[in-house]
Design an enzyme around this catalytic site. Structure first.
Site, mmCIF file in Angstrom:
data_model
loop_
_atom_site.group_PDB
_atom_site.id
_atom_site.type_symbol
_atom_site.label_atom_id
_atom_site.label_comp_id
_atom_site.label_asym_id
_atom_site.label_seq_id
_atom_site.Cartn_x
_atom_site.Cartn_y
_atom_site.Cartn_z
ATOM 1 N N TYR A 136 0.844 -1.186 0.000
ATOM 2 C CA TYR A 136 0.000 0.000 0.000
ATOM 3 C C TYR A 136 0.884 1.243 0.000
ATOM 4 O O TYR A 136 1.578 1.520 0.981
ATOM 5 C CB TYR A 136 -0.901 -0.041 1.228
ATOM 6 C CG TYR A 136 -1.852 1.120 1.416
ATOM 7 C CD1 TYR A 136 -2.118 2.049 0.421
ATOM 8 C CD2 TYR A 136 -2.523 1.284 2.634
ATOM 9 C CE1 TYR A 136 -2.994 3.093 0.613
ATOM 10 C CE2 TYR A 136 -3.421 2.324 2.842
ATOM 11 C CZ TYR A 136 -3.640 3.228 1.830
ATOM 12 O OH TYR A 136 -4.516 4.265 2.034
ATOM 13 N N LYS A 164 -1.154 -1.484 -4.300
ATOM 14 C CA LYS A 164 -2.250 -0.526 -4.181
ATOM 15 C C LYS A 164 -1.643 0.862 -4.303
ATOM 16 O O LYS A 164 -1.021 1.363 -3.372
ATOM 17 C CB LYS A 164 -2.979 -0.688 -2.847
ATOM 18 C CG LYS A 164 -4.067 0.354 -2.608
ATOM 19 C CD LYS A 164 -4.603 0.251 -1.192
ATOM 20 C CE LYS A 164 -5.581 1.378 -0.877
ATOM 21 N NZ LYS A 164 -6.006 1.364 0.534
#
Length: 299
Positions: A136, A164
């Site tokens: 992330y 992500k």
């Protein structure tokens, strides 16, 4: 279960009672509704799930309850956002023991690591379990930027399978592909870059407003996958004012308020966060009312 990294993965909110205790019954009801709406996976205890506001034992309890409820219907992925690398490894190990399907790993919180430190953090956490990992990257919120060159450096980590990308720069997706080819599966991490990210090769999205409008978000992704771009643009333009809320420092409060306004859960947050009030609240209420009044229909 193995993870098919495609589609809509809501960043699931953690619902609280008025005394700030976790409302497990409300959480279960909400997760069941998301599943009925056709989401493809669940991200538990990400930013929107208020990971940093829960104790260590509370986190384990939330994950255990979600895993038992979902019972293999979709992948359940746990956010890993600990302050210390050792704590992140211990948490990852516990997630594996609880039967979670994957991890969404963030940089260490509080300290703003440089690239060398950040790479070491990720390598250490990645090696703590065999679970597949979605990295992330959100420098706008967490102050640490995992650049495309850094992902190229981490490409030898077999369990790092997806990214992500939430840097607010959709060009990053192309830069990652140009550096690493098809090594990583790409996910959009910002609601209001969903359509653009899909066009550039993202196969899924971690989504906030999907907590309030899951069916519409799933339909939008379906239209994108089918190449029905005119219809997708219409639906995207309807949703984008609400999607912009996902990029604010108050995204947790905003998303929970929208969820509350559509009758799908409490807006309660844990301090130091406070629920939205005054003109700011009226602004969100007017936005949601307009969206509901003009809610699109689809077959």
């Amino acid at each position: 279960m193995s993870i098919n990294w495609r589609g809509v993965f809501p960043a699931v909110t953690t619902l609280f009672k008025d005394d700030e205790s976790i409302d497990f019954a409300a959480n279960a009801k909400h997760v069941e509704w998301l599943l009925e709406s056709g989401v493809h996976g669940l991200i538990m205890l990400g930013t929107v799930g208020e990971n940093g506001s829960l104790s260590a034992s509370e986190k384990r309890d939330v994950l255990k309850a979600a895993k038992e409820l979902v019972a293999g219907r979709v992948p359940v992925i746990a956010g890993v956002a600990e302050n210390r690398t050792a704590d992140a490894c211990r948490y990852a190990e516990d997630c594996a023991a609880l039967g979670l399907d994957g991890l969404m790993v963030l940089p260490g919180m509080i300290y703003k690591a440089d690239t060398r430190e950040n790479v070491q953090h990720f390598r250490t956490v990645l090696n703590a379990t065999d679970l597949p990992v979605l990295a992330y990257n959100n420098p706008m919120v967490y102050g640490v930027d995992i650049k495309p060159e850094t992902f190229a450096e981490l490409a030898d980590q077999k369990t790092l399978v997806a990214i992500k990308e939430s840097s607010d720069d959709v060009r990053r997706l192309t830069d990652i592909v140009n550096l690493t080819g098809d090594r990583f599966t790409l996910f959009c991490g910002v609601d209001d870059l969903m359509l653009e990210s899909g066009l550039l090769g993202a196969t899924g999205c971690v989504h906030g407003i999907a907590n309030a409008f899951p069916a519409e978000t799933v339909q939008l992704w379906k239209l994108m996958e089918e190449g029905r771009w005119a219809e997708a643009r219409t639906l995207y333009r309807w949703a984008t004012p609400m999607y912009h809320l996902d990029t604010s420092p108050k995204l947790v409060q905003y998303i929970k308020l929208v969820q509350h306004l559509v009758g799908r859960g409490s807006e309660m947050v844990r301090a130091p966060r406070l629920t939205i009030a005054g003109e700011e609240r009226a602004w969100v209420e007017a936005m949601v009312k307009h969206a509901l009044d003009h809610r699109p229909t689809f077959g």
